[in-house]
Design a protein around this motif. Structure first.
Motif, short mmCIF file in Angstrom:
data_model
loop_
_atom_site.label_atom_id
_atom_site.label_comp_id
_atom_site.label_asym_id
_atom_site.label_seq_id
_atom_site.Cartn_x
_atom_site.Cartn_y
_atom_site.Cartn_z
N MET A 50 -1.86 10.65 -15.12
CA MET A 50 -0.70 10.56 -14.23
C MET A 50 -1.12 10.74 -12.78
SD MET A 50 2.55 10.22 -14.36
CE MET A 50 3.79 10.24 -13.10
N GLY A 51 -0.66 9.84 -11.93
CA GLY A 51 -0.97 9.92 -10.51
C GLY A 51 -1.90 8.83 -10.02
N VAL A 52 -2.57 8.14 -10.97
CA VAL A 52 -3.42 7.03 -10.55
C VAL A 52 -2.56 5.78 -10.40
CG1 VAL A 52 -5.41 8.03 -11.76
CG2 VAL A 52 -4.06 6.24 -12.89
N PRO A 53 -3.00 4.79 -9.61
CA PRO A 53 -2.22 3.56 -9.46
C PRO A 53 -1.98 2.87 -10.81
CG PRO A 53 -3.93 3.69 -7.79
CD PRO A 53 -4.20 4.81 -8.75
N LEU A 54 -0.82 2.22 -10.94
CA LEU A 54 -0.45 1.63 -12.22
C LEU A 54 -1.45 0.61 -12.79
CD1 LEU A 54 3.44 1.30 -12.15
CD2 LEU A 54 2.05 2.50 -13.83
N PRO A 55 -2.09 -0.22 -11.96
CA PRO A 55 -3.08 -1.13 -12.56
C PRO A 55 -4.16 -0.38 -13.34
CG PRO A 55 -2.56 -1.84 -10.35
CD PRO A 55 -1.89 -0.51 -10.52
N LYS A 56 -4.54 0.80 -12.84
CA LYS A 56 -5.55 1.61 -13.53
C LYS A 56 -4.96 2.27 -14.78
CE LYS A 56 -8.31 2.45 -9.39
NZ LYS A 56 -9.37 1.51 -9.80
N VAL A 57 -3.66 2.54 -14.74
CA VAL A 57 -2.98 3.08 -15.93
C VAL A 57 -3.09 2.10 -17.09
CG1 VAL A 57 -0.71 3.60 -16.93
CG2 VAL A 57 -1.35 4.55 -14.71
N TRP A 58 -2.80 0.82 -16.81
CA TRP A 58 -2.82 -0.17 -17.89
C TRP A 58 -4.22 -0.48 -18.37
CZ3 TRP A 58 1.50 0.53 -19.76
CH2 TRP A 58 2.64 0.67 -18.97
N GLU A 136 9.72 7.25 6.64
CA GLU A 136 9.30 6.04 5.94
C GLU A 136 8.59 6.42 4.64
OE1 GLU A 136 6.91 1.82 6.69
OE2 GLU A 136 7.18 3.21 8.37
N THR A 137 8.76 5.56 3.64
CA THR A 137 8.10 5.73 2.35
C THR A 137 7.03 4.67 2.20
OG1 THR A 137 10.11 6.66 1.35
CG2 THR A 137 8.46 5.75 -0.16
N PHE A 138 5.82 5.10 1.85
CA PHE A 138 4.68 4.21 1.73
C PHE A 138 4.20 4.15 0.29
CE2 PHE A 138 4.81 5.54 6.08
CZ PHE A 138 4.32 4.47 6.82
N SER A 139 3.91 2.94 -0.17
CA SER A 139 3.40 2.71 -1.53
C SER A 139 1.93 2.33 -1.49
CB SER A 139 4.19 1.59 -2.21
OG SER A 139 3.51 1.11 -3.36
N ILE A 140 1.21 2.70 -2.52
CA ILE A 140 -0.20 2.33 -2.65
C ILE A 140 -0.38 0.81 -2.65
CG2 ILE A 140 -0.40 2.21 -5.17
CD1 ILE A 140 -2.82 4.08 -2.81
N GLU A 141 0.71 0.10 -2.99
CA GLU A 141 0.67 -1.37 -2.97
C GLU A 141 0.33 -1.91 -1.58
OE1 GLU A 141 3.42 -3.92 -5.70
OE2 GLU A 141 4.66 -2.34 -4.83
N GLN A 142 0.59 -1.10 -0.56
CA GLN A 142 0.36 -1.55 0.81
C GLN A 142 -1.11 -1.46 1.23
OE1 GLN A 142 4.30 0.93 1.70
NE2 GLN A 142 3.43 0.19 3.61
N ILE A 143 -1.93 -0.85 0.36
CA ILE A 143 -3.34 -0.63 0.69
C ILE A 143 -4.24 -1.36 -0.30
CG2 ILE A 143 -5.15 1.14 0.83
CD1 ILE A 143 -3.21 1.26 3.13
N GLU A 144 -5.09 -2.23 0.22
CA GLU A 144 -5.93 -3.05 -0.64
C GLU A 144 -6.86 -2.21 -1.52
OE1 GLU A 144 -9.09 -6.80 -0.25
OE2 GLU A 144 -7.95 -6.12 1.50
N SER A 145 -7.34 -1.09 -0.99
CA SER A 145 -8.30 -0.25 -1.72
C SER A 145 -7.65 0.55 -2.85
CB SER A 145 -8.98 0.72 -0.76
OG SER A 145 -8.04 1.67 -0.25
N LEU A 146 -6.31 0.65 -2.86
CA LEU A 146 -5.57 1.50 -3.81
C LEU A 146 -6.03 2.96 -3.74
CD1 LEU A 146 -5.36 -0.79 -6.99
CD2 LEU A 146 -3.69 -0.53 -5.15
N ASN A 147 -6.42 3.38 -2.55
CA ASN A 147 -6.93 4.73 -2.32
C ASN A 147 -5.92 5.50 -1.48
OD1 ASN A 147 -8.37 6.87 -0.77
ND2 ASN A 147 -10.12 6.17 -1.98
N LYS A 148 -5.48 6.65 -1.99
CA LYS A 148 -4.44 7.39 -1.27
C LYS A 148 -4.92 7.92 0.08
CE LYS A 148 -0.83 9.46 -3.04
NZ LYS A 148 0.09 10.42 -3.71
N SER A 149 -6.20 8.23 0.21
CA SER A 149 -6.72 8.66 1.50
C SER A 149 -6.52 7.56 2.55
CB SER A 149 -8.21 8.99 1.38
OG SER A 149 -8.41 10.13 0.56
N ASP A 150 -6.73 6.31 2.13
CA ASP A 150 -6.52 5.19 3.05
C ASP A 150 -5.04 5.01 3.37
OD1 ASP A 150 -9.24 4.71 3.08
OD2 ASP A 150 -9.15 3.17 1.51
N LEU A 151 -4.20 5.28 2.37
CA LEU A 151 -2.75 5.16 2.59
C LEU A 151 -2.29 6.19 3.63
CD1 LEU A 151 -0.10 3.78 1.73
CD2 LEU A 151 0.14 5.52 -0.06
N VAL A 152 -2.74 7.42 3.47
CA VAL A 152 -2.38 8.47 4.44
C VAL A 152 -2.95 8.15 5.82
CG1 VAL A 152 -2.76 10.91 5.04
CG2 VAL A 152 -2.03 10.28 2.72
#
Length: 220
Positions: A50-58, A136-152
């Motif tokens: 739980m907490g990882v991006p959904l593509p990695k979940v699947w 504002e609400t930001f989704s990991i979808e907005q970041i190509e790397s899918l890395n939360k550090s990059d999102l922040v």
């Protein structure tokens, strides 16, 4: 001087557990109806990651399925999550609105940075009317790397933030704070793991503690 707080969503603001099993069951029942799954819903495995991006979940839950099948499952799961949120089957954690009200009244900016998908996050913000407090609400979808550090990092850059704290329950949140020179506040909630929380600067058991903690950080 602390200016802003950046919150995780799942397991921090939103009690994902209340719709997680329900929506995952819906999704795997759909997969069973297509004769593409014949065992129990892997809820325990999902809890672990739980907490990882959904593509990695699947990738983890459907390792033997095609990318196309995973993408279809992703879309169906998202649909079920949004419908379950919109019908009131989820819940915020206790004191979310009280804390947000306090922060807003005391001139802190509030942001959400989540590994959740955009439509899912919109459904939560809309149903619970969080946008009256959240800038504002930001989704990991907005970041190509899918890395939360990059999102922040993208939030910091967009809003010119110099002093902030990241509030979340998992290591990705703590790392996102540390990687960007921010304070890491760990939430000891449902999905938290002690070895991850040990790396946070501060650990809380209830969001209400922020009302005491944040002014103290303000003076540092």
């Amino acid at each position: 001087m602390l200016q802003s707080l950046i919150f995780d969503m799942d397991g921090t603001l939103f009690q994902t557990d209340k719709i997680l099993e329900l929506s995952l069951d819906d999704a795997f029942n759909h997969l069973r109806s297509l004769n593409k799954w014949d065992t129990a819903t892997p809820i325990d495995k999902y809890r672990e990651i739980m907490g990882v991006p959904l593509p990695k979940v699947w990738e983890a839950l459907l390792p033997n399925h095609s990318i196309e099948a995973r993408e279809q499952m992703d879309a169906y799961f998202l649909q079920r999550l949004v419908e379950n949120i919109s019908s009131g089957k989820g819940a915020l954690y206790p004191n979310v609105k009280e804390v947000f009200r306090f922060l807003k009244e005391n001139h802190y900016s509030i942001y959400i940075a989540s590994n959740g998908l955009t439509e899912y996050l919109k459904a939560i913000v809309r149903y619970y009317q969080l946008d009256q407090w959240v800038t504002e609400t930001f989704s990991i979808e907005q970041i190509e790397s899918l890395n939360k550090s990059d999102l922040v990092k993208s939030i910091i850059k967009k809003y010119g933030i110099t002093n902030a704290a990241v509030v979340g329950d998992r290591l990705s949140d703590i790392n996102a704070a540390k990687d960007n020179g921010l304070v890491a506040i760990g939430c000891n909630f449902d999905f938290a793991q002690q070895h991850e929380l040990s790396q946070a600067d501060i650990v809380i058991d209830d969001l209400l503690e922020l009302i005491t903690i944040v002014p103290q950080l303000q003076r540092l």
